[in-house]
Scaffold this motif. Structure first.
Motif, short mmCIF file in Angstrom:
data_model
loop_
_atom_site.label_atom_id
_atom_site.label_comp_id
_atom_site.label_asym_id
_atom_site.label_seq_id
_atom_site.Cartn_x
_atom_site.Cartn_y
_atom_site.Cartn_z
N UNK A 34 82.93 -40.72 91.16
CA UNK A 34 82.24 -39.73 90.54
C UNK A 34 80.63 -39.93 90.54
N UNK A 35 79.88 -38.70 90.83
CA UNK A 35 78.31 -38.79 90.63
C UNK A 35 78.09 -37.51 89.71
N UNK A 36 77.07 -38.06 88.92
CA UNK A 36 76.67 -37.17 87.88
C UNK A 36 75.27 -36.54 88.42
N UNK A 37 75.13 -35.21 88.58
CA UNK A 37 73.85 -34.67 88.73
C UNK A 37 72.93 -34.24 87.43
N UNK A 38 71.52 -34.77 87.77
CA UNK A 38 70.76 -34.64 86.45
C UNK A 38 69.76 -33.56 86.93
N UNK A 39 69.13 -32.74 86.16
CA UNK A 39 68.16 -31.75 86.29
C UNK A 39 68.16 -31.35 87.68
N UNK A 40 67.12 -31.55 88.25
CA UNK A 40 66.74 -31.01 89.69
C UNK A 40 67.62 -31.48 90.80
N UNK A 41 68.26 -32.51 90.38
CA UNK A 41 69.24 -32.96 91.42
C UNK A 41 70.29 -31.80 91.66
N UNK A 42 70.81 -31.18 90.67
CA UNK A 42 71.66 -30.06 91.14
C UNK A 42 71.46 -28.98 92.04
N UNK A 43 70.15 -29.05 92.43
CA UNK A 43 69.93 -28.18 93.70
C UNK A 43 70.05 -28.67 94.92
N UNK A 44 70.37 -30.05 94.93
CA UNK A 44 70.82 -30.48 96.27
C UNK A 44 72.14 -31.45 96.40
N UNK A 45 73.20 -30.49 96.27
CA UNK A 45 74.56 -31.17 96.28
C UNK A 45 74.75 -31.69 97.50
N UNK A 46 74.28 -31.45 98.54
CA UNK A 46 74.38 -31.92 99.97
C UNK A 46 74.13 -33.55 99.93
N UNK A 70 84.23 -32.79 95.87
CA UNK A 70 83.86 -31.67 95.21
C UNK A 70 83.00 -31.50 93.82
N UNK A 71 82.20 -30.45 93.99
CA UNK A 71 81.40 -30.29 92.47
C UNK A 71 82.06 -29.59 91.65
N UNK A 72 82.25 -30.36 90.60
CA UNK A 72 82.67 -29.55 89.34
C UNK A 72 81.88 -29.72 88.22
N UNK A 73 81.04 -28.65 87.98
CA UNK A 73 79.90 -28.72 86.81
C UNK A 73 78.73 -29.50 87.40
N UNK A 74 78.51 -30.39 86.66
CA UNK A 74 77.37 -31.41 86.96
C UNK A 74 77.86 -32.69 87.67
N UNK A 75 79.16 -32.74 87.66
CA UNK A 75 80.03 -33.93 88.33
C UNK A 75 80.56 -33.73 89.67
N UNK A 76 80.46 -34.82 90.64
CA UNK A 76 81.06 -34.38 91.87
C UNK A 76 81.96 -35.48 91.99
N UNK A 77 83.16 -35.34 92.04
CA UNK A 77 84.55 -36.15 92.17
C UNK A 77 85.21 -36.22 93.66
#
Length: 86
Positions: A34-46, A70-77
């Motif tokens: 899992x990866x948790x995206x924070x703040x502006x990181x949400x704009x770069x799921x690639x 797969x991106x699920x909310x703020x987490x990619x699993x």
């Protein structure tokens, strides 16, 4: 090519995480990555997909991707399962 601070941290963490995942997979367990995206990181799921791809590639000898990233909310699993013994 210069690496950002976050990318350098990920390089160091990746090796540690791959080591732990290798141990779990050798024991026959599944691994949830899992990866948790924070703040502006949400704009770069690639970038998250790229990290997940490299992680799966590093473990390709031991594991199959059971469920792709797969991106699920703020987490990619992503789920990995150990390859069956031959």
């Amino acid at each position: 090519h210069l690496l950002s601070r976050r990318q350098r941290q990920m390089c160091i963490r990746d090796r540690t995480k791959v080591g732990h995942a290798t141990r779990f997979l050798k024991e026959g367990n599944k691994v949830k990555v899992s990866i948790r995206f924070r703040g502006r990181e949400m704009g770069h799921p690639e970038q998250g997909h790229e990290i997940m791809r490299r992680f799966a590639e590093a473990l390709s000898e031991l594991a199959n991707v059971e469920k792709p990233a797969k991106l699920e909310g703020r987490n990619m699993l992503m789920f990995l399962a150990s390859k069956p013994a031959k």
